[in-house]
Enzyme design. Structure first.
Site, PDB file in Angstrom:
ATOM      1  N   ASP A   1      -1.444 -11.133  -1.315  1.00 37.13           N
ATOM      2  CA  ASP A   1      -1.812 -10.619  -1.919  1.00 37.13           C
ATOM      3  C   ASP A   1      -0.975 -11.681  -4.057  1.00 37.13           C
ATOM      4  O   ASP A   1       0.424 -12.384  -4.047  1.00 37.13           O
ATOM      5  CB  ASP A   1      -1.301  -9.578  -3.629  1.00 37.13           C
ATOM      6  CG  ASP A   1      -1.428  -8.503  -2.206  1.00 37.13           C
ATOM      7  OD1 ASP A   1      -1.841  -8.390  -1.535  1.00 37.13           O
ATOM      8  OD2 ASP A   1      -0.735  -7.034  -3.157  1.00 37.13           O
TER       9      ASP A   1
HETATM   10  C1  FRU Z   1      -1.814  -5.314  -1.122  1.00 38.12           C
HETATM   11  C2  FRU Z   1      -0.590  -4.876  -0.378  1.00 38.12           C
HETATM   12  C3  FRU Z   1      -0.242  -4.096  -2.291  1.00 38.12           C
HETATM   13  C4  FRU Z   1       1.552  -4.485  -2.082  1.00 38.12           C
HETATM   14  C5  FRU Z   1       1.812  -5.618  -0.785  1.00 38.12           C
HETATM   15  C6  FRU Z   1       2.477  -5.620  -0.151  1.00 38.12           C
HETATM   16  O1  FRU Z   1      -1.949  -6.533  -0.093  1.00 38.12           O
HETATM   17  O2  FRU Z   1      -0.152  -3.640   0.398  1.00 38.12           O
HETATM   18  O3  FRU Z   1      -0.371  -2.809  -2.396  1.00 38.12           O
HETATM   19  O4  FRU Z   1       2.732  -4.280  -3.114  1.00 38.12           O
HETATM   20  O5  FRU Z   1       0.593  -5.025  -0.635  1.00 38.12           O
HETATM   21  O6  FRU Z   1       2.481  -7.379   0.158  1.00 38.12           O
END
Ligand code: FRU
Length: 546
Positions: free
Chosen positions: A22
């Site tokens: 992300d």
């Molecule tokens: C989305 C996610 C979020 C989390 C992050 C962990 O891709 O699963 O919900 O905060 O990635 O890396």
């Protein structure tokens, strides 16, 4: 291994090695764009998550900095997961992020602030001792409680932030309020929720102008404003959004009546695009959206390559004049990378014809084309038994080589010389009872001769789906436009001025670098004309995180 290196993107945001996911806390601060992102410093699979940090003056050239936030305290020892930035009055940025406190993935919300506001890059971040700021109460599932948004400020003098989660199978955006940004109280009602959608990751909530092209700061309210609410669905790995109003009295978001609030909702992108986040850019008065594209290759190959994941080209987002959906377009700064240009116009494509677009680096290009046609008469009938919400299934049945009436026509990207490999991006027009339906596809099923092929994402076989969405466009002018950003292993496409966007990740073994070709094609019985086509070789940014 030689070929693996060729799959690296050249003008997308991609660190030299390891796993990324992300985009986090994007913001514009004192003339600098900041992008943080989920990063595994130890390998090409998800884990050991920190916030990597890069800065840019133009969203194109990026300078890599030291990690901004990494596990070091009891409140984030097991991971620093996604979150957002808010610039507080007095020009003070603060980050809210999710900390993992134990090996059961228990989640809390923390904050971090820059150590030194006079450092133009804000390299060092401090996590004060009064963290965590928000912990789940007894009614909340502690392992589905994450990804705080940018906060917005209400007329009652309180900040608000929403956090993703679920109650059983109901996706939920919990709402918290605070006067001082430090002590937060949970609101009785969530900002929004929807039955049967499963866990909500990375919610986003922001205002958009009605009849205007400017972006709005997240705290702006008023008459000519609508709201967008987006979530990332943990279960299906795609995102959907609705457009609606924000009832300030009840502190609730309400999607407009005709919006589909669930699996079949509108998507930012009908392909590989996840965990996106938007921010307001006061420098150019626009709202910018960042999304992450995972690899579609096997996990084994990711590990062999030593890298996995890219950030897609940031997109401006505005409300379509219809008010019924958003329009997305690559930020204008991307155009500074355009190099050699070729142009075509007024070229007919009869049934079965294709024209090669020569003279540019097809594997690393930006293509903008407008097709026109004389009549809609030959549009195929849309069988009422087909699922209007399963564009992907339709595209997998009616691929680019299946003859049609009006379409399929479009581009063959990343094509090998004899078309052993190609990723077609194309339109096909159908006639339904009430209106015409325009299908847009970005079909990876023939993208590579590499072994292992699957339309399922299981990490064992390469994932080669026939991504597709419908394009809500008025065909009165008998034109359809398409822009594709092609970058070795990614094809990002914008149909009809950004009404429908589709991103595919593909891994050709023949159509690599200067062996890749680009064609325009038509396999429909109705002749289609290339009104105008402009294509550019894309240069690499001078600076990109290396
Ligand atoms: C989305 C996610 C979020 C989390 C992050 C962990 O891709 O699963 O919900 O905060 O990635 O890396």
């Amino acid at each position: 291994n030689h070929v693996y290196h060729l799959h690296r993107t050249r003008y997308h945001f991609q660190p030299r090695k390891n796993w990324i996911n992300d985009p986090n806390g994007p913001m514009y601060y004192n003339g600098i764009y900041h992008l943080f992102y989920q990063y595994n410093p130890k390998g090409a699979v998800w884990g050991n998550i920190v916030w990597a940090h890069s800065v840019s003056k133009d969203l194109v050239n990026w300078k890599k900095l030291e990690h901004a936030i990494y596990p070091s305290k009891p409140f984030d020892q097991y991971g620093c997961w996604s979150g957002s930035a808010t610039v507080l009055p007095g020009n003070k940025p603060v980050i809210l992020y999710t900390g993992i406190v134990d090996d059961k993935q228990t989640q809390v919300q923390n904050y971090a602030v820059p150590a030194n506001l006079s450092d133009p890059y804000l390299r060092l971040w401090i996590k004060p001792d009064n963290n965590p700021l928000i912990v789940a109460d007894n009614w909340v599932n502690k392992t589905a409680f994450r990804d705080p948004t940018t906060a917005w400020f209400g007329k009652d003098g309180k900040w608000r932030v929403t956090i993703g989660g679920r109650r059983k199978h109901r996706g939920m955006a919990f709402l918290y309020r605070s006067k001082d940004f430090m002590r937060w109280t949970k609101a009785k009602h969530p900002l929004h929720s929807a039955a049967g959608t499963g866990n909500w990751e990375c919610p986003d909530f922001f205002p958009v102008q009605v009849n205007g092209k400017n972006g709005l700061d997240t705290s702006v309210t008023g008459r000519n404003v609508k709201y967008v609410f987006k979530v990332s669905l943990d279960v299906t790995r795609y995102e959907y959004y609705t457009i609606g109003t924000y009832d300030i009295k009840k502190d609730k978001y309400i999607p407009e009546k005709d919006m589909i609030d669930g699996w079949n909702g509108l998507r930012y992108d009908y392909g590989n695009f996840y965990a996106s986040k938007s921010f307001f850019d006061p420098g150019k008065n626009r709202r910018i959206l960042w999304g992450w594209a995972n690899e579609s290759d096997t996990t084994d190959n990711d590990v062999k390559k030593g890298w996995a994941g890219i950030q897609l080209i940031p997109r401006t987002v505005v409300l379509d004049p219809s008010g019924k959906q958003l329009l997305q377009w690559p930020v204008e700064e991307l155009e500074t990378l355009r190099g050699k240009k070729v142009e075509l116009s007024n070229q007919n494509l009869n049934k079965g014809e294709k024209i090669e677009i020569k003279g540019i680096t097809a594997a690393q290009s930006d293509v903008d084309v407008t097709f026109s046609f004389n009549s809609l008469d030959k549009a195929e009938t849309f069988d009422p038994s087909w699922d209007r919400y399963d564009a992907q299934k339709l595209c997998s049945q009616k691929g680019s080589t299946v003859e049609g009436g009006l379409g399929p026509f479009g581009l063959l990207t990343l094509a090998s010389e004899n078309l052993e490999e190609y990723t077609p991006v194309f339109f096909r027009v159908f006639k339904a009872q009430d209106k015409h339906l325009v299908l847009m596809c970005s079909d990876a099923s023939r993208s590579t001769l590499m072994n292992g092929n699957s339309s399922m994402k299981d990490g064992k076989d390469a994932y080669r789906p026939s991504f597709a969405g419908f394009v809500n466009v008025d065909l009165n002018d008998k034109k359809l436009s398409l822009r594709s950003l092609i970058d070795h292993s990614v094809v990002e496409s914008f149909g009809a001025g950004g009404r429908t966007c589709i991103t595919s990740r593909v891994y050709p073994i023949l159509a690599v670098c200067d062996k890749a070709h680009l064609y325009a094609f038509n396999n429909g019985t109705e002749t289609v004309k290339i009104d105008t086509l402009k294509a550019w070789s894309m240069n690499r940014p001078k600076e990109m995180n290396h």
